[in-house]
Design an enzyme around this catalytic site. Structure first.
Site, PDB file in Angstrom:
ATOM      1  N   HIS A  49       0.678  -0.984   0.084  1.00  0.00           N
ATOM      2  CA  HIS A  49       0.403  -0.609  -0.205  1.00  0.00           C
ATOM      3  C   HIS A  49       0.870   1.087   0.095  1.00  0.00           C
ATOM      4  CE1 HIS A  49      -4.382  -1.668   0.524  1.00  0.00           C
ATOM      5  NE2 HIS A  49      -2.700  -2.913   0.801  1.00  0.00           N
ATOM      6  N   THR A  50       2.190   1.491  -0.667  1.00  0.00           N
ATOM      7  CA  THR A  50       3.090   2.209  -0.555  1.00  0.00           C
ATOM      8  C   THR A  50       2.840   3.448  -2.037  1.00  0.00           C
ATOM      9  OG1 THR A  50       4.668   0.643  -0.786  1.00  0.00           O
ATOM     10  CG2 THR A  50       4.481   1.410   1.185  1.00  0.00           C
ATOM     11  N   SER A  96     -11.533 -17.337 -23.290  1.00  0.00           N
ATOM     12  CA  SER A  96     -10.685 -17.581 -22.481  1.00  0.00           C
ATOM     13  C   SER A  96     -10.461 -19.176 -22.046  1.00  0.00           C
ATOM     14  CB  SER A  96     -10.964 -17.195 -20.997  1.00  0.00           C
ATOM     15  OG  SER A  96     -10.376 -17.290 -20.160  1.00  0.00           O
ATOM     16  N   ALA A 119      -5.700 -13.850  -5.457  1.00  0.00           N
ATOM     17  CA  ALA A 119      -4.850 -14.646  -4.446  1.00  0.00           C
ATOM     18  C   ALA A 119      -3.573 -13.358  -3.880  1.00  0.00           C
ATOM     19  CB  ALA A 119      -4.714 -15.647  -5.078  1.00  0.00           C
ATOM     20  N   LEU A 171      -1.931 -12.260  -6.387  1.00  0.00           N
ATOM     21  CA  LEU A 171      -0.505 -12.258  -7.355  1.00  0.00           C
ATOM     22  C   LEU A 171      -1.083 -11.981  -8.322  1.00  0.00           C
ATOM     23  CD1 LEU A 171      -0.016 -16.008  -6.373  1.00  0.00           C
ATOM     24  CD2 LEU A 171       0.796 -13.866  -5.247  1.00  0.00           C
ATOM     25  N   SER A 172      -1.281 -10.638  -8.991  1.00  0.00           N
ATOM     26  CA  SER A 172      -1.583  -9.346  -9.901  1.00  0.00           C
ATOM     27  C   SER A 172      -2.642 -10.674 -10.512  1.00  0.00           C
ATOM     28  CB  SER A 172      -0.431  -8.957  -9.587  1.00  0.00           C
ATOM     29  OG  SER A 172      -0.865  -7.835 -10.302  1.00  0.00           O
ATOM     30  N   SER A 208      -5.018  -9.703 -12.327  1.00  0.00           N
ATOM     31  CA  SER A 208      -5.240  -8.867 -13.462  1.00  0.00           C
ATOM     32  C   SER A 208      -4.080  -8.389 -14.519  1.00  0.00           C
ATOM     33  CB  SER A 208      -6.354  -7.537 -12.709  1.00  0.00           C
ATOM     34  OG  SER A 208      -5.320  -6.929 -11.761  1.00  0.00           O
ATOM     35  N   ASP A 251       2.039  -3.243  -9.222  1.00  0.00           N
ATOM     36  CA  ASP A 251       1.645  -4.568 -10.077  1.00  0.00           C
ATOM     37  C   ASP A 251       2.682  -4.286 -11.348  1.00  0.00           C
ATOM     38  OD1 ASP A 251       0.016  -5.242  -7.661  1.00  0.00           O
ATOM     39  OD2 ASP A 251      -1.600  -4.876  -8.276  1.00  0.00           O
ATOM     40  N   TYR A 285     -10.205  -1.607   0.647  1.00  0.00           N
ATOM     41  CA  TYR A 285      -9.339  -1.489  -0.256  1.00  0.00           C
ATOM     42  C   TYR A 285      -9.636   0.089  -0.833  1.00  0.00           C
ATOM     43  CZ  TYR A 285      -5.299  -0.756  -3.879  1.00  0.00           C
ATOM     44  OH  TYR A 285      -3.745  -0.820  -3.986  1.00  0.00           O
TER      45      TYR A 285
END
Length: 381
Positions: A35-36, A68, A122, A124-125, A127, A171, A223
């Protein structure tokens, strides 16, 4: 059949012709710096060896067809002109189209098939992997000439303005800028980045990821609430962003802010310091000496920023009790994954202990797996 060949075949079966190419972009683990990024601070992520692979072929009629390999992601058909209104899983891909259009890039239409091994929800990005693979593919095929740093902003704008998640650049930077065997030290104010050696095999170490199966989404309220709290703190303190708050300023901040807002600010200040400390230790002593910093980071996220969860805390505590050198939750929080820095011979024991304690607690079985720092996004064929 290789994974690339499988994606190419699926493209042909879906759209009736061969793709022009295949591109991959990885998910990431954020080693430290949570969150930095949207506070214009420091982060230290690395790409993992789980990726989104997209096969793409241009069209000349302004239409877009998306498919997909994931059974829950139903095929989508639409028009390039409507990319900014996309919803659901297609928003990550069409959001990139919209962001490119805002930069004057003309997108004629395309067919795209995606297969991703990055777990969704999860932390782990997954998106950013979708966004980065799509952005890299379109940038190359359309000869748009955007740098990787510009593609980072394309992905962020897609996430912010189409998906509706108020994320920073962490990310997409990890997905697009990573090098194998390194973490990415990123200054989110200047957007300058540099690789930092993270030679885990050379140190006899691995990083275990514990996917708690508690799904999270950056577009959810927690968030956004944390980001708003940070912005209120900066405004009350008369600074541009919490990046400008030094540890020596915390006593004054505590006098001026309510206790909850102060705790949020304190996490950002101390987490920035932990990122800088981690970079210094990695360069001077190697990854075997950063465990205590990871532990302190988790306590700060649990107690000050309050973004952990009972499952994440259980995973971290169990790893620590069974020989991990350090452990912390990773990602935006409210679920997702924890990471543990573990000596290679202890990896099986630590993973088994986490699985056993989840089973005893009546929780869903976590997915525990090893990751190593891998390369960033690239064309495959």
């Amino acid at each position: 059949m290789s994974r690339v060949e499988s994606v190419q075949q699926a493209f042909r079966e879906t759209f009736g012709m061969a793709p022009e190419g295949c591109w991959q972009a990885p998910g990431r683990v954020n080693l430290i710096g949570e969150h930095t990024d949207y506070n214009q601070g420091f982060v230290l992520p690395f790409a993992i060896d789980r990726q989104a692979v997209v096969a793409l072929r241009r069209r000349a009629d302004g239409r877009v067809r998306l498919a997909s390999a994931h059974p829950a992601s139903k095929p989508v058909a639409g028009r390039v002109a409507d990319a900014g209104a996309a919803r659901g899983w297609s928003a990550y891909l069409l959001g990139v189209v919209w962001a490119l259009q805002q930069r004057g890039v003309e997108v004629p239409g395309f067919d795209l098939f995606v297969d991703s091994t990055v777990p969704t929800g999860a932390g782990l990005s997954s998106s950013a992997a979708l966004e980065s693979a799509t952005a890299l593919a379109l940038n190359e095929l359309l000869q748009a000439g955007l740098s990787r740093e510009e593609l980072v902003l394309v992905g962020q704008h897609a996430e912010n303005d189409v998906v509706g998640a108020p994320t920073g650049i962490l990310d997409q930077s990890a997905s697009l800028l990573s090098e194998a065997g390194h973490a990415v030290f990123l200054d989110c104010r200047s957007r300058e980045s540099e690789p930092v050696p993270l030679d885990l095999p050379g140190a006899g170490l691995v990083i275990l990821v514990v996917d708690t199966k508690v799904s999270h989404a950056h577009a959810d309220g927690g968030y956004a609430d944390r980001r708003a709290s940070c912005e209120r703190a900066a405004a009350a303190l008369g600074i541009a962003a919490l990046r400008d708050l030094e540890p020596a300023d915390l006593p004054r901040a505590e006098r001026l802010l309510d206790q909850e807002t102060f705790r949020r600010a304190r996490h950002i200040v101390t987490e920035n310091a932990r990122v800088l400390e981690t970079v210094s230790v990695l360069r001077s002593a190697g990854p075997g000496e950063i465990g205590g910093i990871l532990d302190r980071s988790h306590r700060s996220m649990r107690d000050d920023f309050e973004i952990s969860s009972p499952e994440l805390d259980l995973a971290v505590a169990t790893a620590q009790a069974n020989g991990a050198l350090g452990a912390r939750m990773t990602g935006g929080g409210f679920g997702g994954s924890a990471i543990a820095l573990v000596r290679e011979p202890d990896a099986g024991k630590v993973g088994a202990a986490v699985e056993a304690v989840f089973r005893t607690a009546g929780l869903a079985a976590p997915d525990v797996f090893e990751v190593l720092p891998g390369p960033g996004a690239q064309r495959l064929v």
